[in-house]
Design an enzyme around this catalytic site. Structure first.
Site, PDB file in Angstrom:
ATOM      1  N   ASP A  13       0.811  -1.227   0.000  1.00 11.68           N
ATOM      2  CA  ASP A  13       0.000   0.000   0.000  1.00 11.68           C
ATOM      3  C   ASP A  13       0.839   1.269   0.000  1.00 11.68           C
ATOM      4  O   ASP A  13       0.429   2.294   0.546  1.00 11.68           O
ATOM      5  CB  ASP A  13      -0.970   0.006   1.205  1.00 11.68           C
ATOM      6  CG  ASP A  13      -1.917  -1.167   1.165  1.00 11.68           C
ATOM      7  OD1 ASP A  13      -2.292  -1.575   0.052  1.00 11.68           O
ATOM      8  OD2 ASP A  13      -2.269  -1.679   2.243  1.00 11.68           O
ATOM      9  N   LYS A  16       1.928   2.229  -5.087  1.00  6.91           N
ATOM     10  CA  LYS A  16       2.516   1.722  -6.333  1.00  6.91           C
ATOM     11  C   LYS A  16       1.593   2.021  -7.518  1.00  6.91           C
ATOM     12  O   LYS A  16       2.039   2.394  -8.591  1.00  6.91           O
ATOM     13  CB  LYS A  16       2.728   0.196  -6.231  1.00  6.91           C
ATOM     14  CG  LYS A  16       3.658  -0.208  -5.105  1.00  6.91           C
ATOM     15  CD  LYS A  16       3.711  -1.712  -4.924  1.00  6.91           C
ATOM     16  CE  LYS A  16       2.426  -2.320  -4.397  1.00  6.91           C
ATOM     17  NZ  LYS A  16       2.080  -1.949  -3.021  1.00  6.91           N
ATOM     18  N   GLY A  17       0.274   1.818  -7.280  1.00 11.12           N
ATOM     19  CA  GLY A  17      -0.702   2.028  -8.355  1.00 11.12           C
ATOM     20  C   GLY A  17      -0.633   3.437  -8.893  1.00 11.12           C
ATOM     21  O   GLY A  17      -0.584   3.655 -10.109  1.00 11.12           O
ATOM     22  N   GLY A  40      -4.544  -4.146  -3.881  1.00 15.85           N
ATOM     23  CA  GLY A  40      -5.538  -3.113  -4.148  1.00 15.85           C
ATOM     24  C   GLY A  40      -4.795  -1.839  -4.492  1.00 15.85           C
ATOM     25  O   GLY A  40      -4.103  -1.282  -3.647  1.00 15.85           O
ATOM     26  N   HIS A  41      -4.855  -1.430  -5.749  1.00 16.34           N
ATOM     27  CA  HIS A  41      -4.095  -0.265  -6.197  1.00 16.34           C
ATOM     28  C   HIS A  41      -5.068   0.828  -6.630  1.00 16.34           C
ATOM     29  O   HIS A  41      -5.863   0.629  -7.555  1.00 16.34           O
ATOM     30  CB  HIS A  41      -3.178  -0.649  -7.367  1.00 16.34           C
ATOM     31  CG  HIS A  41      -2.155  -1.684  -7.003  1.00 16.34           C
ATOM     32  ND1 HIS A  41      -1.271  -2.219  -7.898  1.00 16.34           N
ATOM     33  CD2 HIS A  41      -1.884  -2.287  -5.825  1.00 16.34           C
ATOM     34  CE1 HIS A  41      -0.489  -3.103  -7.285  1.00 16.34           C
ATOM     35  NE2 HIS A  41      -0.855  -3.160  -6.022  1.00 16.34           N
ATOM     36  N   THR A  42      -5.011   1.967  -5.968  1.00 14.91           N
ATOM     37  CA  THR A  42      -5.934   3.059  -6.261  1.00 14.91           C
ATOM     38  C   THR A  42      -5.264   4.103  -7.140  1.00 14.91           C
ATOM     39  O   THR A  42      -4.135   4.518  -6.865  1.00 14.91           O
ATOM     40  CB  THR A  42      -6.382   3.734  -4.945  1.00 14.91           C
ATOM     41  OG1 THR A  42      -6.837   2.721  -4.064  1.00 14.91           O
ATOM     42  CG2 THR A  42      -7.490   4.753  -5.182  1.00 14.91           C
ATOM     43  N   GLN A 222       1.856  -5.966  -3.398  1.00 15.22           N
ATOM     44  CA  GLN A 222       2.310  -6.215  -2.021  1.00 15.22           C
ATOM     45  C   GLN A 222       3.593  -5.399  -1.753  1.00 15.22           C
ATOM     46  O   GLN A 222       3.761  -4.359  -2.366  1.00 15.22           O
ATOM     47  CB  GLN A 222       2.545  -7.714  -1.773  1.00 15.22           C
ATOM     48  CG  GLN A 222       1.272  -8.555  -1.710  1.00 15.22           C
ATOM     49  CD  GLN A 222       0.614  -8.812  -3.047  1.00 15.22           C
ATOM     50  OE1 GLN A 222       1.234  -9.260  -3.974  1.00 15.22           O
ATOM     51  NE2 GLN A 222      -0.669  -8.535  -3.145  1.00 15.22           N
ATOM     52  N   THR A 237       2.958 -12.780   2.426  1.00 12.60           N
ATOM     53  CA  THR A 237       2.088 -13.341   1.405  1.00 12.60           C
ATOM     54  C   THR A 237       2.803 -14.553   0.806  1.00 12.60           C
ATOM     55  O   THR A 237       3.885 -14.931   1.270  1.00 12.60           O
ATOM     56  CB  THR A 237       1.706 -12.278   0.357  1.00 12.60           C
ATOM     57  OG1 THR A 237       0.664 -12.815  -0.473  1.00 12.60           O
ATOM     58  CG2 THR A 237       2.891 -11.855  -0.508  1.00 12.60           C
ATOM     59  N   ASP A 331       2.383  14.538   2.267  1.00 10.92           N
ATOM     60  CA  ASP A 331       1.340  15.488   2.698  1.00 10.92           C
ATOM     61  C   ASP A 331       0.634  15.030   3.976  1.00 10.92           C
ATOM     62  O   ASP A 331       0.181  15.852   4.772  1.00 10.92           O
ATOM     63  CB  ASP A 331       0.288  15.654   1.584  1.00 10.92           C
ATOM     64  CG  ASP A 331      -0.278  14.317   1.133  1.00 10.92           C
ATOM     65  OD1 ASP A 331       0.515  13.460   0.691  1.00 10.92           O
ATOM     66  OD2 ASP A 331      -1.502  14.112   1.258  1.00 10.92           O
ATOM     67  N   GLY A 413       0.130  13.921  -2.798  1.00  7.70           N
ATOM     68  CA  GLY A 413      -1.326  13.830  -2.864  1.00  7.70           C
ATOM     69  C   GLY A 413      -1.691  12.669  -3.752  1.00  7.70           C
ATOM     70  O   GLY A 413      -0.843  12.162  -4.508  1.00  7.70           O
TER      71      GLY A 413
HETATM   72  P1  GDP Z   1      -0.730   0.426  -3.560  1.00  6.54           P
HETATM   73  O1  GDP Z   1      -1.342  -0.850  -3.118  1.00  6.54           O
HETATM   74  O2  GDP Z   1       0.730   0.467  -3.298  1.00  6.54           O
HETATM   75  O3  GDP Z   1      -1.037   0.780  -4.992  1.00  6.54           O
HETATM   76  O4  GDP Z   1      -1.374   1.571  -2.646  1.00  6.54           O
HETATM   77  P2  GDP Z   1      -2.951   1.735  -2.303  1.00  6.54           P
HETATM   78  O5  GDP Z   1      -3.636   2.234  -3.519  1.00  6.54           O
HETATM   79  O6  GDP Z   1      -3.474   0.515  -1.657  1.00  6.54           O
HETATM   80  O7  GDP Z   1      -2.874   2.820  -1.169  1.00  6.54           O
HETATM   81  C1  GDP Z   1      -2.339   4.076  -1.418  1.00  6.54           C
HETATM   82  C2  GDP Z   1      -3.438   5.114  -1.163  1.00  6.54           C
HETATM   83  O8  GDP Z   1      -2.838   6.382  -1.072  1.00  6.54           O
HETATM   84  C3  GDP Z   1      -4.454   5.232  -2.267  1.00  6.54           C
HETATM   85  O9  GDP Z   1      -5.703   5.505  -1.705  1.00  6.54           O
HETATM   86  C4  GDP Z   1      -3.966   6.418  -3.089  1.00  6.54           C
HETATM   87  O10 GDP Z   1      -5.025   7.111  -3.747  1.00  6.54           O
HETATM   88  C5  GDP Z   1      -3.379   7.278  -2.031  1.00  6.54           C
HETATM   89  N1  GDP Z   1      -2.219   8.100  -2.408  1.00  6.54           N
HETATM   90  C6  GDP Z   1      -1.251   7.847  -3.310  1.00  6.54           C
HETATM   91  N2  GDP Z   1      -0.285   8.784  -3.231  1.00  6.54           N
HETATM   92  C7  GDP Z   1      -0.646   9.634  -2.257  1.00  6.54           C
HETATM   93  C8  GDP Z   1      -0.048  10.790  -1.682  1.00  6.54           C
HETATM   94  O11 GDP Z   1       1.046  11.207  -2.028  1.00  6.54           O
HETATM   95  N3  GDP Z   1      -0.747  11.427  -0.683  1.00  6.54           N
HETATM   96  C9  GDP Z   1      -1.952  10.973  -0.242  1.00  6.54           C
HETATM   97  N4  GDP Z   1      -2.552  11.649   0.718  1.00  6.54           N
HETATM   98  N5  GDP Z   1      -2.525   9.867  -0.743  1.00  6.54           N
HETATM   99  C10 GDP Z   1      -1.875   9.202  -1.725  1.00  6.54           C
HETATM  100  P1  IMO Z   2      -0.932  -4.058  -2.321  1.00  9.80           P
HETATM  101  O1  IMO Z   2      -0.502  -4.530  -3.695  1.00  9.80           O
HETATM  102  C1  IMO Z   2      -0.954  -4.675   1.977  1.00  9.80           C
HETATM  103  C2  IMO Z   2      -1.021  -8.812   3.414  1.00  9.80           C
HETATM  104  C3  IMO Z   2      -2.275  -9.241   4.134  1.00  9.80           C
HETATM  105  C4  IMO Z   2      -1.678 -10.241   5.111  1.00  9.80           C
HETATM  106  C5  IMO Z   2      -0.596 -10.916   4.280  1.00  9.80           C
HETATM  107  C6  IMO Z   2      -1.013 -12.244   3.676  1.00  9.80           C
HETATM  108  O2  IMO Z   2      -2.227  -3.349  -2.329  1.00  9.80           O
HETATM  109  O3  IMO Z   2       0.179  -3.313  -1.669  1.00  9.80           O
HETATM  110  P2  IMO Z   2      -2.583 -12.843   1.616  1.00  9.80           P
HETATM  111  O4  IMO Z   2      -4.031 -12.583   1.360  1.00  9.80           O
HETATM  112  O5  IMO Z   2      -1.679 -12.275   0.578  1.00  9.80           O
HETATM  113  O6  IMO Z   2      -2.273 -14.284   1.883  1.00  9.80           O
HETATM  114  O7  IMO Z   2      -2.255 -12.090   3.003  1.00  9.80           O
HETATM  115  O8  IMO Z   2      -0.260 -10.000   3.260  1.00  9.80           O
HETATM  116  N1  IMO Z   2      -1.235  -8.247   2.057  1.00  9.80           N
HETATM  117  C7  IMO Z   2      -1.171  -6.944   1.778  1.00  9.80           C
HETATM  118  N2  IMO Z   2      -0.993  -5.871   2.590  1.00  9.80           N
HETATM  119  N3  IMO Z   2      -1.065  -4.503   0.653  1.00  9.80           N
HETATM  120  C8  IMO Z   2      -1.215  -5.549  -0.178  1.00  9.80           C
HETATM  121  O9  IMO Z   2      -1.208  -5.431  -1.524  1.00  9.80           O
HETATM  122  C9  IMO Z   2      -1.309  -6.845   0.381  1.00  9.80           C
HETATM  123  N4  IMO Z   2      -1.476  -8.086  -0.136  1.00  9.80           N
HETATM  124  C10 IMO Z   2      -1.421  -8.928   0.898  1.00  9.80           C
HETATM  125  O10 IMO Z   2      -2.881  -8.165   4.779  1.00  9.80           O
HETATM  126  O11 IMO Z   2      -1.047  -9.570   6.167  1.00  9.80           O
HETATM  127 MG    MG Z   3      -2.881  -1.501  -1.852  1.00  9.50          MG
END
Ligand code: GDP
Ligand code: IMO
Ligand code: MG
Length: 430
Positions: A13, A16-17, A40-42, A222, A237, A331, A413
């Site tokens: 999280d 990366k997305g 989950g990539h937003t 991940q 994972t 931020d 942001g």
């Molecule tokens: P990923 O799994 O690595 O792609 O990350 P996620 O999408 O799960 O979580 C990152 C969250 O941070 C998402 O809701 C993005 O929209 C948000 N985001 C990304 N870059 C920034 C940033 O620089 N500042 C803030 N406040 N939010 C961000």
């Molecule tokens: P992104 O790509 C954060 C964590 C789970 C759990 C462990 C094992 O959005 O960064 P699993 O379902 O893979 O067997 O769970 O890994 N986990 C993540 N945590 N971001 C992810 O993906 C994750 N994918 C798995 O919460 O601790």
């Molecule tokens: Mg994520």
């Protein structure tokens, strides 16, 4: 430099997305190499929010071909739902290709994920319940059903019957219910019919692209410390999110990976169980969670929040041979007050010279922190280094110096535009 891995440098999280979306318009191919819809990539752009679990975030760029490579765990139902949802939001998407070597996730994997977690009791991992661990277990056990077989109308019914019989016995042993063959076959044959046109030899496509010198962007899922081999085992994972996973998962050799950038938050979060030395189980942790909306994209769970762990990050720089860092969510730290960063681990009364190998060793670990000046300004409008407060600049410099790795990009942001590219030369080369 034509091939670039964007890897999560912490526990997932890291945004990366968003970063793949920012860089995706410069790529010919955007490739997911490991994991499945546990990710989950937003991406936020043009007033729209897109949530990706299986599709590479690069699919938003019509000129880039998106690939789900062989290292992945693909749930067909989830993939089709995501395709339909994303197409409804944006009709013009990039083309999609799925590797015949990618493994398929079935309902029995999800059920086994649930049953196994229940059986672990207090030692649960806190998985995303997407069946990812049980699917990779099948892969290692050499009974998994791969995409190539899944879309083969002759082979699939035979393989499904043989595997389901075995899985049903296993589920019953763990207190679950068996799954009926005929309805499962019918439902999944319909998915296979829709997915078949996308399945082609992505290994050859990518190797050819690399030979031609085209830009290939590998989208990590991940994070480094969730890696099956290099993470905080067993709280990991079941795949290989680290940059090396891009080779394993796609069939591209190590010398053809030209660059790796690690995405890290300006602090640390983790979802699920497992060690987290800098965790803030207090008001500051809650403030970061609130300001950063730190709730999982996939499961909606509150993310555990803590200070930036530079010891872990430095290790991550080495594990992934990072040439640069992408520091996101700066931020979110506005107004938090002075900031601590972990610069050493202590255990059993002395310093610890390495990252712990076992959970027992992790248990005694305490984070030793250093205090850095915080900032209160809203920095979301910054578009260059000079727009940032001195304290933010010093914070970034401290990270660079401690890890010995330059900051290539800063994110201030969630929107595509809220990005400062400091070192274009560290992205695709100058
Ligand atoms: P990923 O799994 O690595 O792609 O990350 P996620 O999408 O799960 O979580 C990152 C969250 O941070 C998402 O809701 C993005 O929209 C948000 N985001 C990304 N870059 C920034 C940033 O620089 N500042 C803030 N406040 N939010 C961000
Ligand atoms: P992104 O790509 C954060 C964590 C789970 C759990 C462990 C094992 O959005 O960064 P699993 O379902 O893979 O067997 O769970 O890994 N986990 C993540 N945590 N971001 C992810 O993906 C994750 N994918 C798995 O919460 O601790
Ligand atoms: Mg994520």
């Amino acid at each position: 430099m034509a091939t670039l891995v964007i890897v999560g440098a912490q526990w997932g999280d890291e945004a990366k997305g968003k970063i793949v979306d920012v860089l995706g318009d410069q790529a010919t191919f955007v490739v997911r190499y490991s994991g499945g819809n546990n990710a989950g990539h937003t991406v936020i752009t043009g007033g729209q929010t897109y949530k990706f679990h299986l599709l590479p975030a690069g699919i938003l760029h019509p000129n880039a071909v998106s690939i789900l490579a062989g290292g992945m765990a693909v749930c067909p139902k989830s993939l089709l739902e995501e395709l339909d949802r994303t197409r409804a939001q944006k009709p013009e998407l990039g083309e999609l290709r799925v590797s015949p070597a990618a493994h398929v996730v079935f309902p029995y994997h999800r059920e086994l994920d649930r049953l196994e977690e229940a059986a672990r009791g207090d030692n649960k991992i806190g998985t995303t319940s997407r069946g990812i661990g049980p699917m990779y277990t099948d892969k290692v056990q050499r009974i998994g059903i791969r995409m190539g077989e899944f879309v083969d109308a002759k082979k699939f019914p035979v393989r499904l019957r043989e595997v389901l019989e075995f899985k049903n016995r296993l589920m019953q042993l763990l207190g679950g219910e068996p799954i009926a063959y005929e309805p499962l076959l019918e439902e999944y044959t319909a998915y296979a019919d829709r997915i078949r046109p996308y399945v082609m030899d992505t290994e050859a496509i990518l190797q050819e692209a690399v030979r031609r010198g085209e830009r290939v962007l590998f989208e990590g899922a991940q994070g480094t410390f969730l890696d099956l081999d290099h993470g905080t085992y067993p709280y990991v994972t079941s795949s290989h999110p680290t940059a090396g996973g891009a080779c394993l998962g796609t069939g591209i050799g190590p010398r053809d990976i030209h660059n790796a950038l690690g995405v890290c938050k300006a602090y640390t979060t983790r979802v699920g169980e497992g060690p987290f030395p800098t965790e803030l189980d207090n008001e500051i942790g809650q403030q970061i969670r609130d300001q950063g909306h730190e709730y999982g994209t996939t499961t909606g769970r509150p993310r555990r929040c803590g200070w930036l762990d530079l010891v872990a990050l430095k290790h991550s720089c080495r594990l992934n041979s990072l040439s640069g860092l992408i520091i996101t969510r700066l931020d979110v730290l506005s107004g938090v007050g002075d900031l601590e960063v972990c610069t050493a681990y202590h255990a059993h009364g002395g310093p610890l010279g390495h990252l712990p190998y076992s959970i027992e060793e992790w248990e005694g670990v305490e984070a030793q922190t250093q205090t850095l000046k915080g900032w209160s300004e809203d920095i979301q409008g910054a578009r260059s280094w000079d727009d940032l407060p001195k304290a933010t600049q010093d914070y970034v410099r401290f990270i660079e110096e401690f890890t010995g790795t330059p900051a290539a990009i800063l994110s201030i942001g969630p929107d595509r535009d809220e990005t400062i590219i400091l070192r274009p030369d560290l992205v695709w080369g100058s």
